[in-house]
Design a protein around this motif. Sequence first.
Motif, PDB file in Angstrom:
ATOM      1  N   LYS A  20       0.834  -1.213   0.000  1.00 35.60           N
ATOM      2  CA  LYS A  20       0.000   0.000   0.000  1.00 35.60           C
ATOM      3  C   LYS A  20       0.867   1.261   0.000  1.00 35.60           C
ATOM      4  N   VAL A  21       1.906   1.233   0.812  1.00 39.70           N
ATOM      5  CA  VAL A  21       2.820   2.377   0.901  1.00 39.70           C
ATOM      6  C   VAL A  21       3.569   2.545  -0.421  1.00 39.70           C
ATOM      7  N   ALA A  22       4.121   1.461  -0.947  1.00 39.35           N
ATOM      8  CA  ALA A  22       4.922   1.512  -2.173  1.00 39.35           C
ATOM      9  C   ALA A  22       4.101   2.021  -3.356  1.00 39.35           C
ATOM     10  N   ALA A  23       2.796   1.766  -3.371  1.00 37.64           N
ATOM     11  CA  ALA A  23       1.932   2.212  -4.470  1.00 37.64           C
ATOM     12  C   ALA A  23       1.844   3.736  -4.563  1.00 37.64           C
ATOM     13  N   LEU A  24       2.219   4.433  -3.507  1.00 43.38           N
ATOM     14  CA  LEU A  24       2.176   5.899  -3.505  1.00 43.38           C
ATOM     15  C   LEU A  24       3.444   6.520  -4.093  1.00 43.38           C
ATOM     16  N   PHE A  25       4.431   5.673  -4.419  1.00 42.30           N
ATOM     17  CA  PHE A  25       5.730   6.138  -4.900  1.00 42.30           C
ATOM     18  C   PHE A  25       5.963   5.712  -6.343  1.00 42.30           C
ATOM     19  N   ILE A  26       6.701   6.542  -7.085  1.00 37.16           N
ATOM     20  CA  ILE A  26       7.074   6.182  -8.452  1.00 37.16           C
ATOM     21  C   ILE A  26       8.109   5.062  -8.419  1.00 37.16           C
ATOM     22  N   ASN A  27       9.166   5.249  -7.666  1.00 36.90           N
ATOM     23  CA  ASN A  27      10.235   4.253  -7.517  1.00 36.90           C
ATOM     24  C   ASN A  27      10.433   3.984  -6.031  1.00 36.90           C
ATOM     25  N   PRO A  28       9.657   3.074  -5.449  1.00 32.12           N
ATOM     26  CA  PRO A  28       9.705   2.900  -4.000  1.00 32.12           C
ATOM     27  C   PRO A  28      10.999   2.302  -3.459  1.00 32.12           C
ATOM     28  N   GLY A  29      11.755   1.606  -4.299  1.00 28.85           N
ATOM     29  CA  GLY A  29      12.969   0.956  -3.799  1.00 28.85           C
ATOM     30  C   GLY A  29      12.615  -0.300  -3.024  1.00 28.85           C
ATOM     31  N   VAL A  30      13.491  -0.692  -2.130  1.00 29.56           N
ATOM     32  CA  VAL A  30      13.261  -1.890  -1.323  1.00 29.56           C
ATOM     33  C   VAL A  30      12.827  -1.486   0.084  1.00 29.56           C
ATOM     34  N   ARG A  31      12.103  -2.365   0.721  1.00 23.76           N
ATOM     35  CA  ARG A  31      11.626  -2.112   2.081  1.00 23.76           C
ATOM     36  C   ARG A  31      12.818  -2.064   3.025  1.00 23.76           C
ATOM     37  N   LYS A  32      12.872  -1.012   3.856  1.00 26.32           N
ATOM     38  CA  LYS A  32      13.974  -0.825   4.808  1.00 26.32           C
ATOM     39  C   LYS A  32      13.438  -0.941   6.233  1.00 26.32           C
ATOM     40  N   LEU A  33      13.948  -1.902   6.953  1.00 27.50           N
ATOM     41  CA  LEU A  33      13.536  -2.073   8.342  1.00 27.50           C
ATOM     42  C   LEU A  33      14.730  -2.075   9.279  1.00 27.50           C
ATOM     43  N   ASP A  34      15.801  -1.380   8.894  1.00 27.38           N
ATOM     44  CA  ASP A  34      16.996  -1.386   9.734  1.00 27.38           C
ATOM     45  C   ASP A  34      16.909  -0.406  10.895  1.00 27.38           C
ATOM     46  N   ARG A  35      16.059   0.606  10.765  1.00 24.59           N
ATOM     47  CA  ARG A  35      15.907   1.615  11.815  1.00 24.59           C
ATOM     48  C   ARG A  35      14.493   2.173  11.735  1.00 24.59           C
ATOM     49  N   ILE A  36      13.780   2.140  12.834  1.00 30.40           N
ATOM     50  CA  ILE A  36      12.386   2.570  12.840  1.00 30.40           C
ATOM     51  C   ILE A  36      12.238   3.755  13.780  1.00 30.40           C
ATOM     52  N   LEU A  37      11.813   4.864  13.229  1.00 31.33           N
ATOM     53  CA  LEU A  37      11.584   6.072  14.011  1.00 31.33           C
ATOM     54  C   LEU A  37      10.230   5.956  14.702  1.00 31.33           C
ATOM     55  N   VAL A  38      10.185   6.296  15.978  1.00 35.10           N
ATOM     56  CA  VAL A  38       8.927   6.332  16.718  1.00 35.10           C
ATOM     57  C   VAL A  38       8.573   7.805  16.897  1.00 35.10           C
ATOM     58  N   VAL A  39       7.356   8.164  16.479  1.00 38.62           N
ATOM     59  CA  VAL A  39       6.940   9.564  16.491  1.00 38.62           C
ATOM     60  C   VAL A  39       5.641   9.748  17.267  1.00 38.62           C
ATOM     61  N   ARG A  40       5.482  10.934  17.768  1.00 39.52           N
ATOM     62  CA  ARG A  40       4.221  11.284  18.425  1.00 39.52           C
ATOM     63  C   ARG A  40       3.203  11.703  17.370  1.00 39.52           C
ATOM     64  N   ASP A  41       3.656  12.531  16.415  1.00 29.79           N
ATOM     65  CA  ASP A  41       2.777  12.983  15.349  1.00 29.79           C
ATOM     66  C   ASP A  41       3.599  13.600  14.225  1.00 29.79           C
ATOM     67  N   PHE A  42       2.897  14.123  13.217  1.00 30.24           N
ATOM     68  CA  PHE A  42       3.563  14.765  12.082  1.00 30.24           C
ATOM     69  C   PHE A  42       2.659  15.855  11.522  1.00 30.24           C
ATOM     70  N   VAL A  43       3.272  16.767  10.779  1.00 29.60           N
ATOM     71  CA  VAL A  43       2.550  17.836  10.090  1.00 29.60           C
ATOM     72  C   VAL A  43       3.139  17.947   8.695  1.00 29.60           C
TER      73      VAL A  43
END
Length: 171
Positions: free
Chosen positions: A48-71
């Motif tokens: 689903k995420v990759a479909a929003l990108f022209i060239n999504p590349g490969v899935r990266k799970l080496d570092r995961i940011l934890v966030v409270r929110d975004f704008v």
Amino acid sequence: MHRLLVIVLLLSTRGSALAQAQSARDVVVRFCDLDAQGKQLTPEGWQKVAALFINPGVRKLDRILVVRDFVVSRPIPEEGKLWFRADYTPIGWIDPERALFSPLPPTLEVRGDFSVVSGSDREWRIEGPVPNPGVTVDAAIRYAMVLRANAKDDATRKSADKALAALKRFH
């Protein structure tokens, strides 16, 4: 009458440009929402995420940011593209390999810049690659539980337990 027609045409052109910019912004907001929910962390969600990108590349799970929110910012036009900035309120990082959670200083700012273009199908897409995941505390807790369940040794299980305890304090 002629003057009124010119004003109407100008307003409709401006409205159309605003609608296009809003549509492009919606793609970035959709990505950030899916990402925050932890969709990048599963193969189905990644699609689903990759479909929003022209060239999504490969899935990266080496570092995961934890966030409270975004704008997500307003658009910044540049030669056939629209740029958007996503400002995140970070809490910390998860190292999936070791199931470790590392908190970040509350003053730290994390930004992501996204270039959005109209694709061959006339749909707005983000130029790739997909950045590392940025997930909410709830998604991070769910992920840490998976890391704990899949741990191959006691040290990793203990790290996951500590990560869960630390993440729950932000809940």
